[in-house]
Design an enzyme around this catalytic site. Structure first.
Site, PDB file in Angstrom:
ATOM      1  N   LYS A  73       0.840  -1.199   0.000  1.00 44.36           N
ATOM      2  CA  LYS A  73       0.000   0.000   0.000  1.00 44.36           C
ATOM      3  C   LYS A  73       0.878   1.254   0.000  1.00 44.36           C
ATOM      4  O   LYS A  73       1.853   1.350   0.753  1.00 44.36           O
ATOM      5  CB  LYS A  73      -0.915   0.012   1.221  1.00 44.36           C
ATOM      6  CG  LYS A  73      -1.958  -1.100   1.227  1.00 44.36           C
ATOM      7  CD  LYS A  73      -2.991  -0.902   0.147  1.00 44.36           C
ATOM      8  CE  LYS A  73      -4.061  -1.975   0.219  1.00 44.36           C
ATOM      9  NZ  LYS A  73      -5.122  -1.771  -0.794  1.00 44.36           N
ATOM     10  N   LYS A 124     -12.968  -8.112  -7.704  1.00 47.53           N
ATOM     11  CA  LYS A 124     -13.331  -8.607  -6.380  1.00 47.53           C
ATOM     12  C   LYS A 124     -14.771  -9.108  -6.434  1.00 47.53           C
ATOM     13  O   LYS A 124     -15.655  -8.443  -6.979  1.00 47.53           O
ATOM     14  CB  LYS A 124     -13.189  -7.493  -5.330  1.00 47.53           C
ATOM     15  CG  LYS A 124     -11.757  -6.972  -5.215  1.00 47.53           C
ATOM     16  CD  LYS A 124     -11.623  -5.854  -4.203  1.00 47.53           C
ATOM     17  CE  LYS A 124     -10.178  -5.360  -4.125  1.00 47.53           C
ATOM     18  NZ  LYS A 124      -9.997  -4.241  -3.179  1.00 47.53           N
TER      19      LYS A 124
END
Length: 330
Positions: A109, A217
């Site tokens: 991240k 997703k």
């Protein structure tokens, strides 16, 4: 797919809170709902800030798993990446220590609010130092503007990144960043995530030539079968990722990855390693960079141990009622 009656959903719903090993998306406890249908378990865990219209897709995905079952796999295991949140560089070994055996790919991240490029460089450098041969990719979650993205990815390119996930918010911005990186001789590929799962038109990225690959997703796209259709129509390589699910939700992600005709990249389905609890005694955690394609046996004792009661439980069940009504009206 017929919508099951609301009482059947609510009667089998268990609202749980699962502790995180590290802060992720600003939370240290992951609240979610698991429920049982005739074909297995489903999960409903849209993040609290999501509106009902967006959350309805998550309920549809959970219902698919529990009332329709999952498609047949074409492989018996799927490769997964480790995930390193926006932690200080010195905590990288601790995070990677949560993954058993070998780690072949890592998603890191970046662009965290309140941090700067120096923090990102230090974090990525720490991962590269520990795993000199691993495939690295970064995820900015739309946190940069175009100029910052180009500068940051130029600086991070020294670590041989495979791709950068959603560096900017818009489809046009992705296309611009992708073009400018090529002009600068930076070979980092561009992956679209939010521009697919949060978009009214998830195929706009592919039509605009704004990305080299897409991240899909199950829950935000409304189920495994809908996600498979989007990948087929997009015509781009796909990476399957999770939404910080319990093993119930991870199982659906594994089903998607296992059903794709081609799977060129490791998937972001190893996020249970960021959590200290689950709803099963045998969590779907990767070993040596792979997850098996298998069912999940939900443990009643763990459901009771991590159960949410009171106002938070009522909040989640009310949310299920509202999103069920939206699906019934479609």
């Amino acid at each position: 797919m017929p919508l099951p009656p609301l009482p059947d959903l609510l009667d089998s719903a268990h609202v749980v809170s699962l502790p995180m090993r590290v802060t992720f998306r600003g939370v240290t406890e992951r609240e979610t709902v698991v429920f049982r249908g005739p074909d297995g378990w489903g999960e409903f865990g849209p993040f609290p800030e999501y509106g009902d219209a967006e959350a309805a897709a998550w309920l549809r995905a959970g219902i698919e798993a529990a009332w329709q079952g999952l498609p047949e796999p074409v492989r018996d295991r799927v490769p997964v990446n480790a995930t390193v949140p926006a932690v200080p560089a010195e905590r990288v070994p601790e995070v990677l220590g949560g993954y058993a055996g070998q780690v072949h790919a890592v998603k890191i991240k970046v662009a965290e609010r309140g941090q700067g490029l120096a923090d990102d460089v230090a974090r990525v450098a720490a991962v590269r130092h520990l795993l000199p041969d691993a495939e690295l990719r970064v995820d900015a979650n739309t946190g940069w503007d175009e100029d910052t993205a180009v500068a940051a990815l130029g600086a991070l390119s020294e670590f041989d990144l495979a791709y950068a996930e959603q560096p900017v918010a818009s489809v046009e911005g992705l296309a611009s960043v992708r073009r400018r990186l090529r002009d600068n001789g930076v070979g980092t590929l561009i992956a679209a995530d939010e521009s697919v799962r949060k978009a009214e038109d998830p195929l706009a990225v592919a039509r605009a030539g704004a990305a080299d690959l897409i991240v899909v997703k199950v829950a935000p796209l409304g189920g495994v079968r809908r996600a498979l259709d989007i990948v087929a129509q997009a015509g781009l390589p796909a990476v399957v990722s999770s939404a910080i699910d319990s093993s119930v939700g991870i199982r659906a992600g594994v089903a998607l990855a296992a059903a794709l005709p081609e799977l060129p990249y490791a998937c972001g389905l190893g996020t249970l390693s960021l959590m200290t609890a689950d709803v099963t005694a045998e969590p779907l955690r990767p070993v040596d960079g792979f997850l098996p394609v298998r069912d999940v046996a939900v443990d009643e004792a763990l459901l009771a141990e991590h159960a949410i009661t009171g106002e938070r439980r009522d909040w989640w069940l009310d949310r299920m009622r509202r999103t069920h009504a939206l699906l019934a009206a479609q």
